[in-house]
Design an enzyme around this catalytic site. Sequence first.
Site, PDB file in Angstrom:
ATOM      1  N   HIS A 264     -22.093  32.854  -0.771  1.00  8.14           N
ATOM      2  CA  HIS A 264     -23.054  33.962  -0.750  1.00  8.14           C
ATOM      3  C   HIS A 264     -23.816  33.936   0.556  1.00  8.14           C
ATOM      4  O   HIS A 264     -24.137  32.871   1.060  1.00  8.14           O
ATOM      5  CB  HIS A 264     -24.031  33.873  -1.936  1.00  8.14           C
ATOM      6  CG  HIS A 264     -24.656  35.186  -2.245  1.00  8.14           C
ATOM      7  ND1 HIS A 264     -25.786  35.622  -1.607  1.00  8.14           N
ATOM      8  CD2 HIS A 264     -24.263  36.168  -3.088  1.00  8.14           C
ATOM      9  CE1 HIS A 264     -26.071  36.823  -2.062  1.00  8.14           C
ATOM     10  NE2 HIS A 264     -25.171  37.187  -2.945  1.00  8.14           N
ATOM     11  N   ASP A 315     -19.763  37.129  -9.413  1.00  7.22           N
ATOM     12  CA  ASP A 315     -18.442  37.645  -9.768  1.00  7.22           C
ATOM     13  C   ASP A 315     -17.530  36.614 -10.418  1.00  7.22           C
ATOM     14  O   ASP A 315     -16.528  36.974 -11.027  1.00  7.22           O
ATOM     15  CB  ASP A 315     -17.759  38.218  -8.520  1.00  7.22           C
ATOM     16  CG  ASP A 315     -18.501  39.428  -8.008  1.00  7.22           C
ATOM     17  OD1 ASP A 315     -18.796  40.316  -8.822  1.00  7.22           O
ATOM     18  OD2 ASP A 315     -18.813  39.474  -6.808  1.00  7.22           O
TER      19      ASP A 315
END
Length: 373
Positions: A264, A315
Amino acid sequence: MAVEVYEGALDKGLEGVVACTTAVSSIVDATLCYRGHTIESLAANASFEEIIWLLWNNEQPTAEQSTSLMNELSENAQLSEQTLSFLHTLPVKDVHPMAWLRSAVSALSLWDAQSQDLSEENQRRVGVRLMAKMPTLVSFFHRKREGKDFVQPQKGKTMAWNFLYMMGGEEPAAEAVKVMDMCLTLHADHELNCSAFSTRVTASSLSDIYSAITSGIGALKGPLHGGANEQVMRMLFEINDAEKAPAWVENALANKVKIMGFGHRVYKNGDPRAKILKSMSKSLSESTGNSKWYQISDIIENAVVSQKGLLPNVDFYSATVYYSMGIPMDLFTPIFAVSRTSGWLAHAFEQYSNNRIYRPRGKWVGKENQKWS
Ligand code: COA
């Protein structure tokens, strides 16, 4: 003559650049808040309709306000005969649902004579119209592709209930509605991510809300953003065997292949949404006979953490949650879009209220003094 080169700092991917002020959602270390409320407390206590109200109004709704929004959304969720006949002309075979959804949302503006009106009152009207129709559009696509008749949503029902009802054509189980509602809550907003930024960039030219949301859908579609959840499930299918997972990860990392659902830009100590989704994935996959996919995911997580130090993002475990609910893989990202429309709209409203057009510079690295012959 040398081309004048812009000498400002270059931040590839705008890492660390603060592009605007926002009061919609915040990320501080590993804490995500919508309007100052932590995602953990919202996931445990708020419905998706309450989240929408919170994001759009900057305050917790009363019970009457939340019921009134639910009614307004369910009334606006229906598709008119005119819209339905247009949607039937769009191809669904060999079409990615995100491409279809992007086209359908863009087309909705064609039956809205006031789409260009950016008054606050009209922004909200368009926001409700768009938000309400997102689950209906995704369900329309799904049923048409399966050769089934379209099911109109029911008035007075929540978005999570109606979505599952329209998808399956029958009243959904209360537990499934609860899981879907929580997934919608968890995906609703995430500060200045790629699609929220795209939405704001389009809004910043004072273009209409349909254009802004269409931009958001286009950005979310990519596998480095929302498209990752579908790719996670494809990866699990490819690995297929828990014992093979560590070697698969080692090989992928050695070949510089990005492992979907990890890493991320902002979170370096873990994504709080992934922790919630991991426990949802565990219980749901076990109760639906899909524990194999959870087990492979868990082994992948351990391998990626130990071999690369990367943690799962939103996700990674949402893939097995949706799969356990019987949702087709290529609809994972459209469901993300249904939820994130609430955040995109909040960002568009905020952008219009304090606007300056986004116009960064590019540092020239091309040829100079070329002569056209
Ligand atoms: N798998 C393997 N390596 C990864 C990785 C992943 N998922 N994510 C990042 N890395 C590695 C990069 O290869 C790079 O390694 P290096 O320094 O050895 O070259 C380093 O970590 C930095 O990655 P970078 O791509 O520059 O980070 P970013 O901030 O530009 O990108 C993401 C962030 C989310 C796009 C990126 O982590 C990614 O592509 N993840 C997979 C897709 C995904 O899950 N997207 C959903 C995000 S919510």
